[in-house]
Write an enzyme that holds these catalytic residues in place. Structure first.
Site, PDB file in Angstrom:
ATOM      1  N   SER A 191       0.812  -1.223   0.000  1.00 12.17           N
ATOM      2  CA  SER A 191       0.000   0.000   0.000  1.00 12.17           C
ATOM      3  C   SER A 191       0.841   1.268   0.000  1.00 12.17           C
ATOM      4  CB  SER A 191      -0.942   0.010   1.204  1.00 12.17           C
ATOM      5  OG  SER A 191      -0.212   0.006   2.423  1.00 12.17           O
TER       6      SER A 191
ATOM      7  N   SER B 197      17.756   0.033   1.864  1.00 12.95           N
ATOM      8  CA  SER B 197      17.872   1.493   1.840  1.00 12.95           C
ATOM      9  C   SER B 197      19.338   1.856   1.673  1.00 12.95           C
ATOM     10  CB  SER B 197      17.344   2.101   3.143  1.00 12.95           C
ATOM     11  OG  SER B 197      17.800   3.441   3.302  1.00 12.95           O
TER      12      SER B 197
ATOM     13  N   GLY C 269       4.192   3.818  -1.268  1.00 14.75           N
ATOM     14  CA  GLY C 269       4.538   4.369  -2.576  1.00 14.75           C
ATOM     15  C   GLY C 269       5.350   3.420  -3.437  1.00 14.75           C
ATOM     16  N   ILE C 270       6.457   2.901  -2.904  1.00 15.97           N
ATOM     17  CA  ILE C 270       7.288   1.976  -3.670  1.00 15.97           C
ATOM     18  C   ILE C 270       6.553   0.649  -3.867  1.00 15.97           C
ATOM     19  CG2 ILE C 270       9.401   0.598  -3.607  1.00 15.97           C
ATOM     20  CD1 ILE C 270      10.809   2.991  -2.335  1.00 15.97           C
TER      21      ILE C 270
ATOM     22  N   TYR D 251      17.653   2.299  12.110  1.00 18.76           N
ATOM     23  CA  TYR D 251      17.155   1.984  10.771  1.00 18.76           C
ATOM     24  C   TYR D 251      18.296   1.473   9.885  1.00 18.76           C
ATOM     25  CZ  TYR D 251      14.916   2.763   6.208  1.00 18.76           C
ATOM     26  OH  TYR D 251      14.405   2.614   4.930  1.00 18.76           O
TER      27      TYR D 251
END
Length: 244
Positions: free
Chosen positions: A13, A138, A15-16, A151
């Site tokens: 759901s 990332s 963006g990417i 992260y």
């Protein structure tokens, strides 16, 4: 008659995730669309995928919970040929002030969930001697980022997982790769930075702009093509020349 191809996209759901799902639907894949809170977005995405003639099955699951991951895998009427581990959560703040609850949350979603999902899907891929696993990491998993230590750590772990699993599954003709986006336009960045901060980030990127989710999706789609069958264990970073 060509065999139907199924893909599971987690965090579909976002963006990417949405861009990847649409690209795969366009390429002829049927889709399991995982989500957690984006009920409205996932229904719109499913309808958009169906316009390409794809079957699109939304599946709700909290990836923090082992039992829900197991339930997700069990609910798949046909195990996927492709697994896109896209779901992830972020954390921004000083390392010295990072609470253990956030450490546990990011580990569960960013590290444990991709491991368990791959573990649940790989046996089918091994049996059929074909499969594709793509982990969306990332740029901070490669370079690290101040005030995003937690992260960065979890996204770095995902890269080690990718390289090790690629070696183990290669004899079964299953490829495992990591796509490592730089700064990509979307809610994830806009929830962390205001417009001026985003302009500053864009100015540091040699291409002078943020990336688009569709550009990440195009790379993912390429890695699923027959031409990419010898590519495995790789960390590929579309980032506009930001980090090379």
């Amino acid at each position: 008659m060509e065999k139907e191809k199924w893909a599971l996209v987690t965090g579909a759901s976002g963006g990417i995730g949405s861009a990847i799902s649409l690209k795969l639907a366009e390429a002829g894949y049927h889709l399991y669309l995982h989500y957690w809170r984006g009920e409205v977005e996932i229904q719109k995405l499913a309808e958009a995928c169906r316009e390409y003639g794809a079957a699109a099955v939304p599946i709700k699951a909290d990836l923090e919970i082992v039992e829900e991951i197991g339930g997700l895998i069990s609910s798949l009427s046909r195990k996927p040929d492709v697994l896109i581990n896209n779901a992830g959560i972020t954390h921004y703040g000083l390392f010295t002030e990072t609470p253990i609850i956030d450490l546990e949350r990011l580990y569960r979603v960013n590290v444990r969930a991709p491991f368990l999902l791959a573990q649940g899907c790989a046996p089918y891929m091994i049996r059929q001697q074909y499969g594709r696993i793509i982990n969306i990491s990332s740029i901070w998993g490669v370079t690290g980022a101040s005030c995003e230590v937690l992260y960065s750590m979890t996204k770095g772990a995902l890269l080690s997982f990718t390289k090790a699993l690629a070696k183990e599954l290669a004899p079964s003709q299953v490829t495992v790769n990591a796509v490592v986006p730089g700064a990509i336009e979307g809610k994830l960045l806009r929830n962390q930075f205001n417009d001026e901060e985003l302009k500053l980030i864009a100015s540091e990127i040699p291409m002078g702009r943020l990336g688009e989710p569709e550009e990440i999706a195009s790379l993912v789609a390429y890695l699923l093509q027959p031409d990419a069958k010898y590519i495995t264990g790789q960390v590929i970073s579309p980032n506009g020349g930001w980090y090379t």
